[in-house]
Scaffold this motif. Structure first.
Motif, PDB file in Angstrom:
ATOM      1  N   ASP A  60      54.515  38.650  38.170  1.00 48.01           N
ATOM      2  CA  ASP A  60      53.189  39.256  38.357  1.00 48.01           C
ATOM      3  C   ASP A  60      52.283  38.225  39.029  1.00 48.01           C
ATOM      4  N   TYR A  63      50.467  35.756  36.715  1.00 48.86           N
ATOM      5  CA  TYR A  63      49.911  36.241  35.441  1.00 48.86           C
ATOM      6  C   TYR A  63      51.009  36.298  34.371  1.00 48.86           C
ATOM      7  N   HIS A 103      49.346  37.171  26.906  1.00 50.51           N
ATOM      8  CA  HIS A 103      50.806  37.170  27.002  1.00 50.51           C
ATOM      9  C   HIS A 103      51.268  35.932  27.746  1.00 50.51           C
ATOM     10  N   PHE A 144      51.829  49.079  33.150  1.00 52.53           N
ATOM     11  CA  PHE A 144      52.669  49.150  34.348  1.00 52.53           C
ATOM     12  C   PHE A 144      53.720  50.263  34.233  1.00 52.53           C
ATOM     13  N   ARG A 197      38.112  32.407  33.544  1.00 55.36           N
ATOM     14  CA  ARG A 197      38.153  33.855  33.500  1.00 55.36           C
ATOM     15  C   ARG A 197      39.325  34.150  32.555  1.00 55.36           C
ATOM     16  N   ASP A 199      41.896  36.421  31.240  1.00 54.92           N
ATOM     17  CA  ASP A 199      42.624  37.625  31.645  1.00 54.92           C
ATOM     18  C   ASP A 199      42.898  38.539  30.439  1.00 54.92           C
ATOM     19  N   GLU A 256      37.924  39.543  30.972  1.00 59.22           N
ATOM     20  CA  GLU A 256      38.320  40.813  31.587  1.00 59.22           C
ATOM     21  C   GLU A 256      38.448  41.852  30.472  1.00 59.22           C
ATOM     22  N   HIS A 331      41.699  41.160  43.144  1.00 60.66           N
ATOM     23  CA  HIS A 331      43.112  41.214  43.499  1.00 60.66           C
ATOM     24  C   HIS A 331      43.833  42.414  42.888  1.00 60.66           C
ATOM     25  N   ASP A 332      43.154  43.174  42.033  1.00 63.52           N
ATOM     26  CA  ASP A 332      43.767  44.353  41.413  1.00 63.52           C
ATOM     27  C   ASP A 332      43.237  45.661  41.995  1.00 63.52           C
ATOM     28  N   ARG A 417      47.626  47.530  44.441  1.00 62.31           N
ATOM     29  CA  ARG A 417      46.979  46.212  44.374  1.00 62.31           C
ATOM     30  C   ARG A 417      47.313  45.379  45.616  1.00 62.31           C
TER      31      ARG A 417
HETATM   32  C1  NOJ Z   1      44.782  41.515  34.832  1.00 62.46           C
HETATM   33  C2  NOJ Z   1      45.069  40.750  36.083  1.00 62.46           C
HETATM   34  O1  NOJ Z   1      43.930  40.730  36.887  1.00 62.46           O
HETATM   35  C3  NOJ Z   1      46.255  41.421  36.736  1.00 62.46           C
HETATM   36  O2  NOJ Z   1      46.490  40.979  38.030  1.00 62.46           O
HETATM   37  C4  NOJ Z   1      47.449  41.237  35.835  1.00 62.46           C
HETATM   38  O3  NOJ Z   1      48.544  41.962  36.344  1.00 62.46           O
HETATM   39  C5  NOJ Z   1      47.177  41.706  34.411  1.00 62.46           C
HETATM   40  N1  NOJ Z   1      45.885  41.348  33.918  1.00 62.46           N
HETATM   41  C6  NOJ Z   1      48.192  41.143  33.471  1.00 62.46           C
HETATM   42  O4  NOJ Z   1      48.009  39.760  33.309  1.00 62.46           O
END
Ligand code: NOJ
Length: 562
Positions: A60, A63, A103, A144, A197, A199, A256, A331-332, A417
């Motif tokens: 990912d 991440y 995680h 996902f 930040r 996550d 987030e 980025h998402d 994304r």
């Molecule tokens: C949010 C992140 O911005 C994203 O890119 C990521 O896939 C998920 N959290 C899981 O870490």
């Protein structure tokens, strides 16, 4: 009015794998960021938020962290990081790290131990359950796609993963794991980083007993956000983190947090809460989706009235009680100019209008790489050209269910994304000057026209406009701290508001459409009194009756003259 540096800062988000490659391996790297510090300084930003650069197998794009204390080889070394931090600081720029507390990677050493046996001391660092009559332990759906549970043959139990199966969720009920995490955050602070930040932080606590979600249609999996988002225990963890680790350093923090409104957000960021400075809210990111979370793929036409209602609610509820983190892309998310503007005929002007919006709201503005040159969505014809794990899972899942391939691709073009992850377009040479090798994901074909070098040479470009706008915001206390008031809430095309601080008053008028709507001067304003601070068209028009006549995607910012 409580004055602090992170309220007056403009943040620039870097997705390092796609920013600048310095060694020709097709992946962006830390040295690439170092080489672009002049560019960032010229833009006028204050803080660089760097998406994860830690050791990771990259399922990912970072991440999925396998070592919080090491830099991913593709990005460089810890020495490269130290050099970047030092040089950024020398220039007065701050660096904000992206930390994943929810995680790790399934290749993290903790997970290797955890999965090795039921009695391993680290077994409980993650969330393991036995199946129920040969079925997964509950019906929660992963962000996902599919179940959040993955069976592990080694011990014949399931582990929980809210994201991909390569991202097992940590168990924050385990005090030892929590201590290790706090220690890791401290380690980065001691290094001198200026912020974090966090996550997916809304999800670090799960409902006691992991109960199944309401499931009237008896589906195999269902969205269960309320059972793993913004629960009370998240607050006690953050409170402790802040008290023990963050506070002495005073870093800038943003969490987030999907699935909340501004009143709930105050539980994280209220001045009396001792938790975080800001949160990224998601309400406005779902104005063009049939439902939130995984529902993002089901497109619906968005309405400006709804977007205004959401943003205005956040502006007003948080005023004086918390602080907003304003963003329109990251980025998402899809590219804002393609999503909320016009990436065709009015690309430049609509990107400038959207910039005006972000830079004139109350709250800290976050600019995502490429927004400042008006980069657009991409529409790769073939699924093999996509890289994002969420996109691939979505594609596979619906192909397996027999859904029409064209419909799936349409949804991907709108929401994948990867729209925001194609390489930064620096110039019109091969691969947009991003790499001398083969980029890990293809460059958007429009790089010959849309790139930094071209924007530098064009005084009317999105880039020059951003520079001006950032400079204006940074000098203006009213734009930073002033109270927001929405005008014309029901107008379907125009987004207009005022910002007021003491005697100072600003008026912001944005046309979000390709038409030419009219508006009256708001009460208390006349044309003679209003001094234009910035606008994105050469000539401005009024009607014969003296009302404002807007051109497509026009933006105007006025200051009241006394
Ligand atoms: C949010 C992140 O911005 C994203 O890119 C990521 O896939 C998920 N959290 C899981 O870490």
């Amino acid at each position: 009015m409580h004055i602090v540096w992170w309220k007056e800062s403009v943040v620039y988000q870097i997705y390092p794998i796609s920013f600048k490659d310095s060694d020709g391996d097709g992946h962006g790297d830390l040295q690439g960021i170092y080489e672009k510090l002049d560019y960032l300084t010229d833009l006028g930003i204050d803080v660089i938020w760097i998406c994860p650069i830690y050791e990771s197998p990259g399922y990912d794009n970072g991440y999925d962290i396998s070592d919080y204390y090491a830099i991913m080889r593709k990005f460089g070394t810890m020495d490269d990081f130290d050099r970047l931090l030092e040089e950024a600081h020398r220039r007065g720029l701050k660096i904000m790290m992206d930390l994943v507390l929810n995680h790790t990677s399934d290749e993290h050493a903790w997970f290797a131990e955890s999965r090795s046996s039921k009695v391993n001391p680290k077994r409980d660092y993650y969330i393991w359950r036995s199946g129920k009559n040969g079925q997964v332990p509950n019906n929660w759906e992963s962000y996902f796609g599919g179940s959040v549970w993955k069976h592990d043959p080694e011990t014949n139990e399931y582990y929980l993963h809210l994201y991909s199966e390569h991202q097992p969720d940590l168990n924050w009920n385990n005090a030892q794991m929590a201590e290790e995490m706090y220690g890791m955050v401290h380690w980065w602070l001691q290094k001198g980083v200026d912020g974090f930040r966090f996550d997916a932080v809304a999800h670090i606590a799960k409902a006691e007993g992991l109960p199944s979600a309401h499931n009237p249609d008896n589906l195999p999996v269902v969205p269960a956000y309320q059972l793993f988002s913004n629960l009370e225990q998240v607050h006690s963890i953050l409170n402790k983190l802040n008290d023990m680790i963050l506070k002495p350093y005073g870093p800038m923090t943003v969490g987030e947090t999907s699935g909340l409104g501004p009143e709930q957000a105050l539980a994280y960021i209220g001045t009396d809460r001792n938790e975080l400075n800001m949160v990224f809210q998601f309400e406005h990111m779902f104005v063009d989706a049939k439902s939130s979370g995984i529902g993002k793929w089901n497109y619906r036409e968005w309405k400006l009235t709804e977007l205004k209602e959401i943003m205005s609610r956040w502006q007003t509820v948080l005023h004086g009680r918390g602080w907003n983190a304003n963003y329109m892309g990251n980025h998402d998310q899809p590219r804002p100019v393609s999503r909320f503007g016009d990436d065709g005929r009015y690309r430049v002007r609509s990107a400038q209008m959207l910039a005006t919006w972000m830079l004139t709201l109350e709250g800290t503005p976050y600019i995502y790489q490429g927004e400042e040159i008006g980069m657009t969505n991409v529409a790769f014809p073939n699924i093999d050209q996509y890289r994002d794990i969420e996109t691939m899972n979505y594609y596979r899942h619906y192909i397996a269910q027999g859904r029409d391939k064209n419909d799936i691709m349409e949804a991907i073009w709108k929401k994948s994304r990867d729209n925001a992850r194609t390489p930064m377009q620096w110039d019109d040479t091969e691969h947009a000057g991003f790499t001398e090798g083969q980029p890990w994901i293809q460059v958007n074909d429009n790089y010959t026209e849309i790139n930094v070098a071209a924007a530098e040479n064009d005084p009317g470009s999105v880039l020059h406009y951003y520079r001006k706008l950032i400079a204006i915001r940074k000098k203006s206390k009213v734009l930073i701290y002033g109270e927001y008031e929405l005008l014309l809430p029901d107008d379907p095309d125009i987004y207009a508001y005022t910002r007021t601080l003491g005697d100072e008053k600003m008026l912001i008028i944005l046309n979000f459409r390709g038409n030419e709507p009219e508006m009256h001067w708001p009460e208390g304003w006349t044309e003679n009194q209003a001094k234009l601070v910035i606008g994105n068209v050469k000539r401005r028009y009024s009607t014969d009756e003296g009302t404002i006549l807007l051109q497509p995607y026009e933006a105007r910012v006025y200051m009241m003259q006394s």
